[in-house]
Enzyme design. Structure first.
Site, PDB file in Angstrom:
ATOM      1  N   ARG A   1      11.138 -14.870 -33.305  1.00 32.33           N
ATOM      2  CA  ARG A   1      10.914 -13.233 -33.724  1.00 32.33           C
ATOM      3  C   ARG A   1      12.047 -13.012 -34.257  1.00 32.33           C
ATOM      4  NH1 ARG A   1       9.411  -8.501 -29.463  1.00 32.33           N
ATOM      5  NH2 ARG A   1      11.278  -8.166 -29.294  1.00 32.33           N
TER       6      ARG A   1
ATOM      7  N   ARG B   1      12.677 -13.309 -28.402  1.00 32.48           N
ATOM      8  CA  ARG B   1      13.391 -12.059 -28.935  1.00 32.48           C
ATOM      9  C   ARG B   1      15.125 -12.946 -29.207  1.00 32.48           C
ATOM     10  NH1 ARG B   1      11.605 -11.378 -23.885  1.00 32.48           N
ATOM     11  NH2 ARG B   1       9.998 -10.753 -23.447  1.00 32.48           N
TER      12      ARG B   1
ATOM     13  N   ARG C   1     -14.678 -18.149  10.696  1.00 35.15           N
ATOM     14  CA  ARG C   1     -14.363 -18.205   9.467  1.00 35.15           C
ATOM     15  C   ARG C   1     -13.355 -19.181   8.214  1.00 35.15           C
ATOM     16  NH1 ARG C   1     -11.232 -13.223  12.166  1.00 35.15           N
ATOM     17  NH2 ARG C   1      -9.458 -14.518  13.289  1.00 35.15           N
TER      18      ARG C   1
ATOM     19  N   GLY D   1       0.701  -8.618 -29.582  1.00 38.38           N
ATOM     20  CA  GLY D   1       1.818  -8.462 -28.904  1.00 38.38           C
ATOM     21  C   GLY D   1       1.541  -7.070 -27.956  1.00 38.38           C
ATOM     22  N   THR D   2       0.549  -7.507 -26.958  1.00 37.46           N
ATOM     23  CA  THR D   2      -0.346  -6.498 -26.297  1.00 37.46           C
ATOM     24  C   THR D   2       0.892  -5.067 -25.823  1.00 37.46           C
ATOM     25  OG1 THR D   2      -0.397  -8.081 -24.862  1.00 37.46           O
ATOM     26  CG2 THR D   2      -1.683  -8.332 -25.625  1.00 37.46           C
ATOM     27  N   ASN D   3       2.054  -5.819 -25.305  1.00 42.09           N
ATOM     28  CA  ASN D   3       2.552  -4.933 -24.967  1.00 42.09           C
ATOM     29  C   ASN D   3       2.473  -2.969 -25.834  1.00 42.09           C
ATOM     30  OD1 ASN D   3       3.533  -6.039 -22.347  1.00 42.09           O
ATOM     31  ND2 ASN D   3       5.426  -6.426 -23.205  1.00 42.09           N
ATOM     32  N   ASP D   4       3.412  -3.443 -26.895  1.00 39.57           N
ATOM     33  CA  ASP D   4       3.109  -1.881 -27.642  1.00 39.57           C
ATOM     34  C   ASP D   4       1.593  -1.866 -28.345  1.00 39.57           C
ATOM     35  OD1 ASP D   4       5.225  -1.017 -28.668  1.00 39.57           O
ATOM     36  OD2 ASP D   4       5.711  -3.129 -29.580  1.00 39.57           O
TER      37      ASP D   4
ATOM     38  N   ARG E   1     -17.941  -6.382  20.370  1.00 39.83           N
ATOM     39  CA  ARG E   1     -17.103  -6.434  18.947  1.00 39.83           C
ATOM     40  C   ARG E   1     -17.411  -5.899  17.105  1.00 39.83           C
ATOM     41  NH1 ARG E   1     -18.105 -12.864  18.774  1.00 39.83           N
ATOM     42  NH2 ARG E   1     -15.443 -13.040  18.405  1.00 39.83           N
TER      43      ARG E   1
ATOM     44  N   CYS F   1       1.850 -12.365 -26.537  1.00 41.04           N
ATOM     45  CA  CYS F   1       2.648 -12.962 -26.488  1.00 41.04           C
ATOM     46  C   CYS F   1       3.364 -11.688 -25.255  1.00 41.04           C
ATOM     47  CB  CYS F   1       3.841 -13.187 -26.992  1.00 41.04           C
ATOM     48  SG  CYS F   1       4.146 -11.472 -28.163  1.00 41.04           S
TER      49      CYS F   1
ATOM     50  N   GLY G   1      -6.978  -7.739  13.583  1.00 37.70           N
ATOM     51  CA  GLY G   1      -6.650  -6.374  14.453  1.00 37.70           C
ATOM     52  C   GLY G   1      -6.796  -5.715  14.044  1.00 37.70           C
TER      53      GLY G   1
ATOM     54  N   LYS H   1     -18.025 -11.550  10.746  1.00 33.67           N
ATOM     55  CA  LYS H   1     -18.724 -12.635  12.390  1.00 33.67           C
ATOM     56  C   LYS H   1     -19.768 -12.191  12.696  1.00 33.67           C
ATOM     57  CE  LYS H   1     -15.376 -10.491  15.103  1.00 33.67           C
ATOM     58  NZ  LYS H   1     -14.563  -9.400  15.591  1.00 33.67           N
TER      59      LYS H   1
ATOM     60  N   HIS I   1      -0.886 -12.559  16.351  1.00 30.18           N
ATOM     61  CA  HIS I   1      -0.596 -10.930  15.104  1.00 30.18           C
ATOM     62  C   HIS I   1       0.271 -11.610  14.290  1.00 30.18           C
ATOM     63  CE1 HIS I   1      -0.379  -7.401  13.378  1.00 30.18           C
ATOM     64  NE2 HIS I   1      -1.290  -7.162  13.591  1.00 30.18           N
TER      65      HIS I   1
ATOM     66  N   MET J   1      -9.690  -3.671  13.949  1.00 24.29           N
ATOM     67  CA  MET J   1     -11.225  -2.766  14.808  1.00 24.29           C
ATOM     68  C   MET J   1     -11.104  -3.393  15.943  1.00 24.29           C
ATOM     69  SD  MET J   1     -11.979  -2.060  11.823  1.00 24.29           S
ATOM     70  CE  MET J   1     -13.369  -1.204  12.007  1.00 24.29           C
TER      71      MET J   1
ATOM     72  N   SER K   1       0.897 -13.404 -33.677  1.00 24.82           N
ATOM     73  CA  SER K   1       0.782 -13.197 -31.793  1.00 24.82           C
ATOM     74  C   SER K   1       0.423 -12.157 -31.563  1.00 24.82           C
ATOM     75  CB  SER K   1       2.475 -13.922 -32.113  1.00 24.82           C
ATOM     76  OG  SER K   1       2.327 -13.740 -30.619  1.00 24.82           O
TER      77      SER K   1
ATOM     78  N   TYR L   1      -3.437 -19.872 -27.705  1.00 23.07           N
ATOM     79  CA  TYR L   1      -2.722 -19.911 -26.373  1.00 23.07           C
ATOM     80  C   TYR L   1      -2.116 -18.478 -26.287  1.00 23.07           C
ATOM     81  CZ  TYR L   1       1.099 -18.111 -29.763  1.00 23.07           C
ATOM     82  OH  TYR L   1       1.579 -17.509 -30.409  1.00 23.07           O
TER      83      TYR L   1
ATOM     84  N   GLU M   1       0.873  -5.689 -33.544  1.00 19.47           N
ATOM     85  CA  GLU M   1       0.338  -4.838 -32.347  1.00 19.47           C
ATOM     86  C   GLU M   1       0.424  -3.223 -32.527  1.00 19.47           C
ATOM     87  OE1 GLU M   1       4.902  -5.395 -30.772  1.00 19.47           O
ATOM     88  OE2 GLU M   1       5.456  -6.230 -33.107  1.00 19.47           O
TER      89      GLU M   1
HETATM   90  P1  ADP Z   1     -11.128 -10.225  16.561  1.00 17.97           P
HETATM   91  O1  ADP Z   1     -12.537  -9.693  15.402  1.00 17.97           O
HETATM   92  O2  ADP Z   1     -10.341  -9.032  16.956  1.00 17.97           O
HETATM   93  O3  ADP Z   1     -11.040 -11.438  16.413  1.00 17.97           O
HETATM   94  P2  ADP Z   1     -13.600 -10.362  18.307  1.00 17.97           P
HETATM   95  O4  ADP Z   1     -15.080  -9.919  18.756  1.00 17.97           O
HETATM   96  O5  ADP Z   1     -13.954 -11.973  17.832  1.00 17.97           O
HETATM   97  O6  ADP Z   1     -12.385  -9.397  18.328  1.00 17.97           O
HETATM   98  O7  ADP Z   1     -12.599 -10.761  20.278  1.00 17.97           O
HETATM   99  C1  ADP Z   1     -11.768 -10.553  20.759  1.00 17.97           C
HETATM  100  C2  ADP Z   1     -11.620 -11.594  21.320  1.00 17.97           C
HETATM  101  O8  ADP Z   1     -12.909 -10.982  22.543  1.00 17.97           O
HETATM  102  C3  ADP Z   1     -11.568 -13.250  21.005  1.00 17.97           C
HETATM  103  O9  ADP Z   1     -10.618 -13.631  21.860  1.00 17.97           O
HETATM  104  C4  ADP Z   1     -13.153 -12.994  21.557  1.00 17.97           C
HETATM  105  O10 ADP Z   1     -12.974 -14.425  21.745  1.00 17.97           O
HETATM  106  C5  ADP Z   1     -12.984 -12.847  22.948  1.00 17.97           C
HETATM  107  N1  ADP Z   1     -14.826 -12.548  23.206  1.00 17.97           N
HETATM  108  C6  ADP Z   1     -15.242 -11.652  22.441  1.00 17.97           C
HETATM  109  N2  ADP Z   1     -16.818 -11.824  22.475  1.00 17.97           N
HETATM  110  C7  ADP Z   1     -16.830 -12.797  23.819  1.00 17.97           C
HETATM  111  C8  ADP Z   1     -17.717 -13.153  24.342  1.00 17.97           C
HETATM  112  N3  ADP Z   1     -19.663 -12.594  24.427  1.00 17.97           N
HETATM  113  N4  ADP Z   1     -17.641 -13.950  25.259  1.00 17.97           N
HETATM  114  C9  ADP Z   1     -16.064 -13.914  25.515  1.00 17.97           C
HETATM  115  N5  ADP Z   1     -15.061 -13.486  25.070  1.00 17.97           N
HETATM  116  C10 ADP Z   1     -15.598 -13.060  24.037  1.00 17.97           C
HETATM  117 MG    MG Z   2     -11.851 -12.732  16.794  1.00 18.23          MG
HETATM  118 MG    MG Z   3      -9.091  -7.625  18.133  1.00 17.55          MG
END
Ligand code: ADP
Ligand code: MG
Ligand code: MG
Length: 917
Positions: free
Chosen positions: A649, A593, A371, A798-801, A116, A863, A125, A46, A487, A127, A796, A883, A777
Site C-alpha cells: 500500500r 504498510r 458430559r 479496508g474494513t477498519n476504515d 442436583r 485487509c 462448581g 446432566k 477445580h 450450582m 482490497s 482472500y 474503504e
Molecule cells: P456438579 O455439577 O458440581 O458436578 P453434581 O450434581 O454432579 O454436581 O454432584 C456433586 C457430587 O455429588 C458429585 O461428585 C456426584 O458424583 C455426587 N452425587 C450426585 N448425585 C449422587 C447420587 N445420587 N449418589 C451418590 N453421589 C452423588
Molecule cells: Mg458432577
Molecule cells: Mg458442585
C-alpha cells in the site's frame, strides 16, 4: 413423552400460539427414560445425559429431572413451585421408591436422594448439590442400626452441612470450622480417622450451628427438605457465582437450570466403596489414555475437594504425588473392568471425549454423570485428529470441532528451551502454557493487581468457585493440592490459562506473606514462572519463544487447506513478520504498510525533510534519500515471500503523524533543512487538521505530492526487478489507498504505470511488472465500484476504515460509548471486531458485485483486523471473496475458519438439495 406417561396424564391443551408441552418432570430408571441426550435445553446437560445413559443400559440410580421451563416459571412466580409440578414430583418419587425398594421418610430403610442442579451448558462448581436428603434424627438411627453407624452419621453430617449451606444460607465455613476443631482435638489429619462417635458428636454440633444461624431447628420432615432443596437449586441460578460464570462464558440468564432428583448410592460405606471422576482421554494433552482419580470410602466431591490425595484409576497419567498409591485397577478390578467397558461405550456413543463421575457401593459400579469433557486447545486438536483417524468422526467434523479463536493459545509463546530454569518444584501439568507473574495469594488481590497492569500468578492450596475472578485475572494458577480434575485444573483449562496443580512441595505462609518449596522462599510480589506443559514451577521470569507447530496441529491444518476455498494472506511490514506468517501458512501478503518503515530511527529525519520541504526540489532531495531505503525493504520482503503475491500500500496516514512534537526533534529537522526552529514550527502548525482521518491522507497525498508515490512505485519496481534477476518469483501488487472517486485512481494509475515503464523499459525480458489495484474503504468507493474497477486490477476492502466511515464511528473515540451500546444490547458485538454483516457487509457485497460487473475476474480480498476474526472470515467466504489478510499469528485461525465456512456451505447445499419431508 413415552406413550405410558401420556396416557396417565392427559396434558391440558397448550395455550394458543404456544407449542410447549406441559410436561415438567422426566423420569429415568431401570433401563427406561423419558428424556434423551438431545433434550439439553429442557433437561440441562446432566439430566439429558443421565436419561441417555439409562437408555443405553448403563447402571444409573433411578431419578427424575424437573425441566428448565419449571425453573423459569418458578422464578417468574416469585419462587413458587406450581401444584401440577409438585404432583408430578410426588408421582415420580413413588416410582423411585419402587425401583430402590426403599421408602422416602422410612425410619428404618430410608430412601435417600441427591438434589442436583444442571444447566444446559456445564458450569463446573457453579450450582449447588445436596446429597443424602431424607435423613433426619430418627432415620439416621435406623440407618445406623441397619447398616454401619459410622456411615450413617457421616452421611447425616454431610447432609446437614450441604443443606445448611445451599438451602438455609449457613456458611459452609461454620461447619468446616467445627470439623477442623474436632480433628485438632483428636490430633488426626484425615476425615477417615474419625469414628462413628466422632461423627455423631459432629452431627449434634452441626444441628446446633443451624439453630444458631437460622433460629430454627433443622427441618426433620423429608418432604419439606425436598421442596426446600428444589427451590434452592432453582434460586441458585441467580446467585453471584452463577452470574459471574454466566457473564464470563456468555450464557444467557433466561436458560435457567434443571433439577435432578436421584436415589443416592454410597461410596462412603466402607473400603469396598469409592467415588471418582475420570476423563476418557487426557484433557490436557489429548492422549488416548483413560485418566481418572478416586477416593475410597468417600462421597460426592471429596475427590476434587482436595480432602485427601486421590488415588489414580490406573498407572497411566499418575501424578507425582500419587506414585506410591495403589490404583483402582489393582484394588477393585471388577469395578474397574466395568468402568472401562462403560467409558468406551460412552465415547463410542457420544463420539467425543467424556468427563464422567461414578460411585462404587460395595463393589458395584454406578454412573452419576457423563458430559463432553472440557479440554485444552492442544488436547482438542489431538482428540479431533485422533478420532478422525479412528474413524469415529469424519475429517470435516474434526475441522468443525475446533474453535478457531482458541487456536490463538497454541500459537502463543512457550518458554525458551535454551533459557536457564531455576526449578523450585514440580506439580501436575493441569493446563498447558507458559505463565510468568508475581506471586499473589488471594483472588481479590490478583484482580486488583491485574487491573493496575501487573502480571500475577495466583497461588492457592486449592481453588474454589469464589476464586474465579482472581483466576481470570491471573496469568497462571498454582495449587498445592488436587489433580487434573480439581477445580483449579478444570476452570483453568476452560479459561485457556496455564495451571500447575497438586504441587506437593508448596507451602503457603500468608502470615509471612510468602510461599515455600522445601526451604526455598518466594515472597508475595516476587516473580515466578509456571510451565503448564511440564508442571515445573520456576523462580523469576523465564524468557519465551514462538512455538513449533507440528504433529496433529499440522495435520488438522492440512485437512483444512484441502477443504477451504478462501485464500489466507497476511498483513506484514517486515521480512521478519513475513517469515513468521509464511510458517503459519500465509499465501501471500495482503497488506504491507509502507509508512511503518518510515518510522525507523535512521529514516524518520529524511521523512520529515520530505514533508517539511518548502518546494518540489527540496522534497525530491529528501525522496532521493528514501528511495534506496524503501527499495531494500521491498527486496527483503519479496525474498521472504518468494513465489507468493505481495500487496504494497502506498503512503496512507496524514503527514502530521510523522512530525516531531519535542524541541529536540524540531531542532534536528531545522538543521537538516538549513532553517530555524520557528520556521519548522510554523510549518507543523500549518499541517494541523481538525479531522485528520477525513483529511489530507491516502491517495490525496499522491494527488498533491505526486513525487512521493512516484518514489514508492519506483522503489517497488526496482526491488522487483532486482530480486527477479536473482531468480526470486515475485508478484508485486501496488495498492492505492482511500480512493473515493474514479478520477483519483485513473490519474494515480497513469502516473504509476509511467514510473513502472521507466524501470522496466530497459529490461524487456522480466515479467514481474506490478499490478495496480485499490482499497475500497470509503462508502463512495463501494457505491461506485463499477467505475473504479475499470482502473483496478484488484480490490482490497479496508474494513477498519470502511466500518469507521460507514458507521460514522471513530475507532479512536468509540471506547467511551461502544461498551454501553454492547452492554445495553443496542449492538450485539463491536463492529471493529466482527464485520457488521447487515450494514458494512451489505456495502462490501455491493462493492464486489459492482466491481465484478465491470471486471468479471477482479480479485477481491479484505485487509482489516476482521481478516483474523473467524466470524468475519466465514462471512467473506460466503460472499465469494478470493482472500482475507490478517496478522501473522491469526493466519492459522483464518485458515481453519475458512475451512469451516466451506464445510458449512457444503452442508447447506446438501440440505437445500434434500427433498423436504
Ligand atoms: P456438579 O455439577 O458440581 O458436578 P453434581 O450434581 O454432579 O454436581 O454432584 C456433586 C457430587 O455429588 C458429585 O461428585 C456426584 O458424583 C455426587 N452425587 C450426585 N448425585 C449422587 C447420587 N445420587 N449418589 C451418590 N453421589 C452423588
Ligand atoms: Mg458432577
Ligand atoms: Mg458442585
Amino acid at each position: 413423552m413415552t406413550p405410558k406417561t401420556a396416557k396417565k396424564k392427559a396434558a391440558p391443551k397448550a395455550a394458543p400460539g404456544t407449542a410447549r408441552s406441559h410436561k415438567r418432570v422426566y423420569y429415568f430408571g431401570d433401563g427406561k427414560a423419558d428424556g434423551r441426550a438431545e433434550m439439553k435445553a429442557l433437561l440441562g446437560g446432566k439430566g439429558a445425559n443421565l436419561a441417555e445413559m439409562v437408555s443405553l443400559g448403563i447402571p444409573v440410580p433411578a431419578g427424575f429431572t424437573i425441566s428448565t421451563e419449571a425453573c423459569t416459571e418458578f422464578n417468574a412466580a416469585g419462587g413458587k413451585l406450581s401444584s401440577a409440578v409438585k404432583a408430578d414430583v410426588l408421582r415420580s418419587l413413588a416410582r423411585i421408591e419402587k425401583s430402590m425398594k426403599r421408602g422416602f421418610g422410612d425410619s428404618s430403610h430410608p430412601l435417600l436422594l441427591s438434589v442436583r442442579s444442571g444447566a444446559r451448558a456445564s458450569m463446573p462448581g457453579m450450582m449447588d448439590t445436596v446429597l443424602n436428603l431424607g435423613l433426619n434424627d430418627k432415620s439416621v438411627e435406623g440407618l445406623a442400626s441397619q447398616a454401619d453407624p459410622r456411615f450413617a452419621y457421616d452421611s447425616y453430617r454431610r447432609f446437614i452441612s450441604m443443606y445448611g449451606d445451599v438451602v438455609l444460607g449457613v456458611h459452609m465455613e461454620s461447619f468446616k470450622n467445627r470439623l477442623e476443631a474436632l480433628k485438632d482435638e483428636r490430633a488426626i489429619d484425615l476425615d477417615t480417622e474419625l469414628t462413628a462417635e466422632d461423627w455423631k458428636e459432629l452431627v449434634r454440633e452441626y444441628l446446633e450451628v443451624v439453630r444458631e444461624h437460622t433460629g430454627k431447628p433443622f427441618p426433620q420432615d423429608p418432604h419439606d427438605q425436598l421442596w426446600g432443596a428444589i427451590a434452592a437449586v432453582f434460586r441458585s441460578w441467580e446467585n453471584d457465582r452463577a452470574k459471574t460464570y454466566r457473564k464470563l462464558n456468555n450464557i444467557p440468564s433466561w436458560w435457567g437450570t434443571a433439577v435432578n432428583v436421584q436415589a443416592m448410592v454410597f461410596g462412603n460405606k466402607g473400603d469396598d466403596c469409592a467415588t471418582g471422576v475420570a476423563f476418557t482421554r487426557n484433557p490436557a494433552t489429548g492422549e488416548r489414555v483413560f485418566y481418572g482419580e478416586y477416593l475410597k470410602n468417600a462421597q460426592g466431591e471429596d475427590v476434587v475437594a482436595g480432602i485427601r490425595t486421590p488415588q489414580p484409576i490406573n498407572k497411566a497419567n499418575r501424578g507425582s504425588d500419587q506414585a506410591h498409591l495403589p490404583t483402582l485397577e489393582e484394588e477393585m478390578p471388577a469395578a474397574f473392568r466395568d468402568l472401562v467397558r462403560i467409558y468406551k461405550k460412552l465415547e463410542q456413543h457420544y463420539r467425543d471425549m467424556q468427563d464422567i463421575e461414578f460411585t462404587i457401593e460395595h463393589g458395584k459400579l454406578w454412573m452419576l454423570q457423563t458430559r463432553t469433557g472440557k479440554r485444552t486447545v492442544r488436547a482438542a486438536v489431538k482428540i479431533a485428529v485422533d478420532m478422525a483417524k479412528e474413524r469415529l468422526i469424519t475429517k470435516e467434523e474434526a475441522i468443525e470441532r475446533i474453535d478457531p479463536k482458541a487456536l490463538d493459545q497454541l500459537l502463543h509463546p512457550t518458554f525458551d528451551p535454551k533459557a536457564k530454569r531455576d526449578v523450585l518444584a514440580r506439580g501436575l501439568s493441569a493446563s498447558p502454557g507458559a505463565a510468568t507473574g508475581n506471586v499473589v495469594l488471594h483472588a481479590d488481590e490478583a484482580e486488583a493487581r491485574a487491573k493496575a497492569g501487573e502480571k500475577v500468578i495466583l497461588v492457592r492450596a486449592e481453588t474454589s468457585p469464589e476464586d474465579i475472578h482472581g483466576m481470570n485475572a491471573a496469568q497462571g494458577i498454582l495449587t498445592g493440592r488436587g489433580g487434573l480434575t480439581s477445580h483449579a485444573a478444570v476452570v483453568a483449562r476452560g479459561m485457556g490459562k496455564c495451571c500447575v496443580a497438586g504441587c506437593g512441595a508448596l507451602r503457603i505462609d500468608p502470615e509471612k506473606g510468602e510461599i515455600q518449596f522445601e526451604g526455598q522462599v518466594v515472597k508475595v510480589g516476587e516473580p515466578i514462572s509456571l510451565d503448564g506443559t511440564t508442571g515445573e514451577v520456576m523462580r523469576g521470569r523465564v524468557p519465551t519463544v514462538t512455538p513449533e507447530l507440528g504433529g496433529e496441529f499440522a495435520e488438522l491444518m492440512k485437512w483444512a487447506d484441502v477443504v477451504r476455498k478462501l485464500r489466507v494472506r497476511t498483513n506484514a511490514d517486515t521480512p521478519h513478520d513475513a517469515e513468521i506468517a509464511r510458517q503459519f501458512g500465509a499465501e501471500g501478503i495482503g497488506l504491507c504498510r509502507t509508512e511503518h518503515m518510515f518510522f525507523e530511527p535512521n529514516r524518520i529525519l529524511a521523512v520529515r525533510e520530505m514533508i517539511l520541504a518548502s518546494d518540489t526540489a527540496e522534497r525530491q532531495k529528501a525522496l532521493d534519500k528514501l528511495l534506496p531505503m524503501q527499495r531494500s525493504d521491498f527486496v527483503g520482503i519479496f525474498q521472504a515471500m518468494d513465489g507468493l503475491p505481495v500487496t504494497i500500500r502506498l503512503l496512507d496516514p496524514p503527514l502530521h503523524e510523522f512530525l516531531p512534537q519535542e524541541d529536540e526533534g524540531i531542532r534536528e529537522v531545522a538543521k537538516a533543512l538549513g532553517t530555524d526552529m520557528a520556521h519548522v514550527r510554523a510549518k507543523i502548525d500549518s499541517l494541523r487538521e481538525f479531522n485528520p482521518m477525513l483529511g489530507h491522507r491516502g491517495c490525496r497525498l499522491g494527488i498533491t505530492f505526486p513525487e512521493i508515490y512516484r518514489m514508492q512505485v519506483r522503489a517497488i519496481s526496482e526491488a522487483a526487478r532486482q530480486v527477479a534477476e536473482k531468480g526470486v518469483k515475485v508478484h508485486p501488487e501496488i495498492m492505492i489507498p482511500l480512493v473515493a472517486h474514479v478520477e483519483e485512481l485513473k490519474r494515480l494509475r497513469a502516473a504509476a504505470e509511467e514510473e513502472i515503464e521507466k524501470v522496466f523499459s530497459k529490461h524487456k525480458g522480466t515479467k514481474v511488472r506490478p499490478t495496480i489495484g485499490t482499497m475500497i474503504e470509503l462508502p463512495r468507493a463501494a457505491l461506485c465500484a463499477d467505475h473504479i474497477a475499470a482502473y483496478a486490477d484488484f480490490f482490497s476492502f479496508g474494513t477498519n476504515d470502511l466500518t469507521q466511515m460507514t458507521y460514522g464511528l471513530s475507532r479512536d473515540d468509540a471506547g467511551r460509548f461502544l461498551d454501553v451500546y454492547i452492554e445495553t444490547g443496542i449492538l450485539d458485538h463491536d463492529p471493529f471486531v466482527s464485520i457488521d454483516e447487515e450494514g458494512i457487509g451489505a456495502l462490501i457485497q455491493m462493492g464486489v458485485e459492482r466491481g465484478r460487473k465491470t471486471r468479471p475476474h477482479l480479485k477481491v480480498g479484505i485487509c482489516g483486523e476482521h481478516g483474523g476474526d473467524p466470524k468475519s472470515v466465514k462471512f467473506c467466504a460466503r460472499i465469494g471473496l478470493d482472500y482475507v489478510s490478517c496478522s501473522p499469528y491469526r493466519v492459522p485461525v483464518a485458515r481453519l475458519a475458512a475451512a469451516q465456512a466451506a464445510v458449512e456451505a457444503k452442508a447447506a447445499s446438501r440440505r437445500a438439495r434434500a427433498p423436504r419431508s
